[in-house]
Enzyme design. Structure first.
Site, PDB file in Angstrom:
ATOM      1  N   TYR A  75       0.927  -1.130  -0.017  1.00  0.00           N
ATOM      2  CA  TYR A  75       0.250   0.128  -0.114  1.00  0.00           C
ATOM      3  C   TYR A  75       0.743   1.142  -0.165  1.00  0.00           C
ATOM      4  O   TYR A  75       0.575   2.595  -0.345  1.00  0.00           O
ATOM      5  CB  TYR A  75      -0.657   0.156   0.916  1.00  0.00           C
TER       6      TYR A  75
ATOM      7  N   LYS B 112       3.097 -15.514   2.078  1.00  0.00           N
ATOM      8  CA  LYS B 112       3.427 -15.691   0.825  1.00  0.00           C
ATOM      9  C   LYS B 112       4.584 -15.888   0.598  1.00  0.00           C
ATOM     10  O   LYS B 112       5.271 -15.839  -0.228  1.00  0.00           O
ATOM     11  CB  LYS B 112       2.403 -15.704  -0.375  1.00  0.00           C
TER      12      LYS B 112
ATOM     13  N   ASP C 176      -2.862 -18.174   0.357  1.00  0.00           N
ATOM     14  CA  ASP C 176      -4.260 -18.910  -0.328  1.00  0.00           C
ATOM     15  C   ASP C 176      -4.844 -20.096   0.133  1.00  0.00           C
ATOM     16  O   ASP C 176      -5.441 -20.211  -0.132  1.00  0.00           O
ATOM     17  CB  ASP C 176      -3.388 -19.180  -1.744  1.00  0.00           C
TER      18      ASP C 176
ATOM     19  N   ASP D 137      -6.176  -6.771   4.272  1.00  0.00           N
ATOM     20  CA  ASP D 137      -7.245  -6.107   3.632  1.00  0.00           C
ATOM     21  C   ASP D 137      -8.017  -7.438   3.727  1.00  0.00           C
ATOM     22  O   ASP D 137      -9.180  -7.317   3.278  1.00  0.00           O
ATOM     23  CB  ASP D 137      -6.692  -5.370   2.504  1.00  0.00           C
TER      24      ASP D 137
ATOM     25  N   ASP E  35     -12.203  -9.093   4.933  1.00  0.00           N
ATOM     26  CA  ASP E  35     -14.113  -9.248   4.011  1.00  0.00           C
ATOM     27  C   ASP E  35     -14.242 -10.743   3.872  1.00  0.00           C
ATOM     28  O   ASP E  35     -14.995 -10.782   4.137  1.00  0.00           O
ATOM     29  CB  ASP E  35     -13.428  -8.196   2.317  1.00  0.00           C
TER      30      ASP E  35
HETATM   31  C1  IPM Z   1     -10.976  -0.770   3.995  1.00  0.00           C
HETATM   32  C2  IPM Z   1     -10.933  -0.696   2.349  1.00  0.00           C
HETATM   33  C3  IPM Z   1      -9.416  -0.016   2.688  1.00  0.00           C
HETATM   34  C4  IPM Z   1      -8.339  -0.642   2.412  1.00  0.00           C
HETATM   35  C5  IPM Z   1      -9.491   1.457   1.108  1.00  0.00           C
HETATM   36  C6  IPM Z   1     -10.706   2.277   0.939  1.00  0.00           C
HETATM   37  C7  IPM Z   1      -8.313   1.903   0.738  1.00  0.00           C
HETATM   38  O1  IPM Z   1     -10.993  -2.052   1.683  1.00  0.00           O
HETATM   39  O2  IPM Z   1     -10.727  -0.523   5.176  1.00  0.00           O
HETATM   40  O3  IPM Z   1     -10.241  -2.715   4.230  1.00  0.00           O
HETATM   41  O4  IPM Z   1      -7.974  -1.096   1.942  1.00  0.00           O
HETATM   42  O5  IPM Z   1      -7.588  -0.410   3.153  1.00  0.00           O
HETATM   43 MG    MG Z   2     -11.530  -3.813   2.826  1.00  0.00          MG
END
Ligand code: IPM
Ligand code: MG
Length: 358
Positions: free
Chosen positions: A143, A192, A224, A248, A252
């Protein structure tokens, strides 16, 4: 009366709606537990681009630094998709994390019992309960590494760089080990290392720090495999520590196991009590302004704010208990099913119900 200062960054899309509901709940909680909250509002993301031309104005950084903690909604939207990368709303979010030195992002994935049926996983796969803490490194890695786009002989190419230093891995590893020590003493580090040098350094560093924590059982998974294990047998995990990008993605995935990404809170910390609190989901421009968003991830982020930054753990528990109870009475549409036994409600009503139950 004890008064805490919170800087509020509502952001874009559903950000303002979910933050308003959170403030409603926080105020009620403060009243009940005998302290006061004072809010300062500042601009971030698309809202800041509209007002000032940049996604992270200097005044916003200053307002955050002057507070005891920061509450954030979400940033981004199609309106700003054509901005250059460095001037997108997301750059504002990454910028504020970096400017405040918030290198540790805690993302708890839990299943509230009333939501067991909202999980896409079968009950026998979920097992008895689910309580995973994803510890994501937040101010390093790909990032923030070197990047660029070039064109040579009419062919475009672009690159991004993943780089981690030993001190960066050490400090996030310590946060994760300390967390595991307070929980079920299991830490899984995800990398990884079969391909990436940065991952091999990550793994060696985690193993070195592990010697300071003999009471914690450490394991390592390739990312993975971890993605696969999360849906095969999520109950095997206690604390997961991983890099910025892997965290990240995996957070999710973990959020979906808990029923909806609209349920997952997060805390971004920098080693002191100061922190920034935000839901892990985005600004959902498709449902913005429709009173349809689930405010619980932000409300639960507010609970984390009380726990980690203001050291008001009982107040945090009040919110968490109220949110759990609210789910038996009402659901926003992301977690509603006709047979769930709860009423279908909008964002504001959900906030009212949690506030009433605090
Ligand atoms: C998160 C989001 C952010 C990230 C984006 C919006 C830049 O996906 O906080 O998980 O990737 O950190
Ligand atoms: Mg995110």
């Amino acid at each position: 009366m004890k008064t805490y200062r919170i800087t509020v960054l509502k952001g874009d899309g559903i950000g303002p709606e979910i933050v308003d509901e959170t403030i409603k709940v926080l105020d009620k909680t403060a009243e009940k537990h005998g302290f006061a909250l004072e809010y300062t509002y500042a601009l971030l993301g698309g809202a800041a681009i509209e007002a000032t031309g940049v996604p992270l104005p200097e005044e916003t950084v200053a307002a955050c630094k002057a507070a005891d903690s920061v509450l954030l909604g979400a940033v981004g939207g199609p309106k700003w998709d054509n901005q250059p990368g460095s001037n997108r709303p997301e750059a504002g979010l990454l910028g504020i994390r970096k400017a405040l030195g918030l290198y540790a992002n805690l993302r708890p994935a839990v299943i509230f019992p009333p939501l067991r049926n909202a999980s896409p996983l079968k009950p026998e796969v979920i097992g008895e309960s689910l309580d995973i803490m994803v510890v994501r490194e937040l101010t390093g890695g790909i990032y923030f590494g070197d990047r660029g786009t070039q064109e040579k002989d009419g062919v475009k190419s672009a690159y991004d760089t993943e780089r981690y230093s030993e001190p960066e891995v050490e400090r996030i590893a310590r946060i994760a080990f300390d967390m595991a020590k307070k929980r079920n003493h299991k830490l899984c580090s995800v990398d990884k290392a079969n391909v990436l040098d940065s991952s091999r350094l990550w793994r060696a560093t985690v193993n070195r720090i592990a010697k300071e924590y003999p009471e914690v059982v450490v394991s390592h998974l390739y990312v993975d495999n971890c993605a696969m294990q999360l849906v095969r047998d999520p109950a095997q995990f206690d604390v997961i520590v991983t890099s910025n990008m892997f965290g990240d993605i995996l957070s999710d995935e973990a959020s979906m196991i808990s029923g909806s990404i609209g349920m997952l809170a997060s805390a971004s910390l920098g080693g002191s009590g100061f922190g920034l609190y935000e839901p892990i989901h985005g600004s959902a421009p498709d449902i913005a302004g429709q009173d349809a968003a689930n405010p619980l991830a932000t409300i639960l982020s507010g609970a984390m704010l009380l726990r980690y930054s203001l050291d008001e753990p009982q107040a945090a528990e009040s919110i968490e208990a109220a949110a759990a109870k609210a789910l038996t009475k009402a659901r926003t549409k992301d977690i509603y099913t006709p047979d769930c036994g709860a009423e279908l409600v909008g964002c504001a009503r959900m906030g009212d119900i949690v506030a009433e139950l605090v």
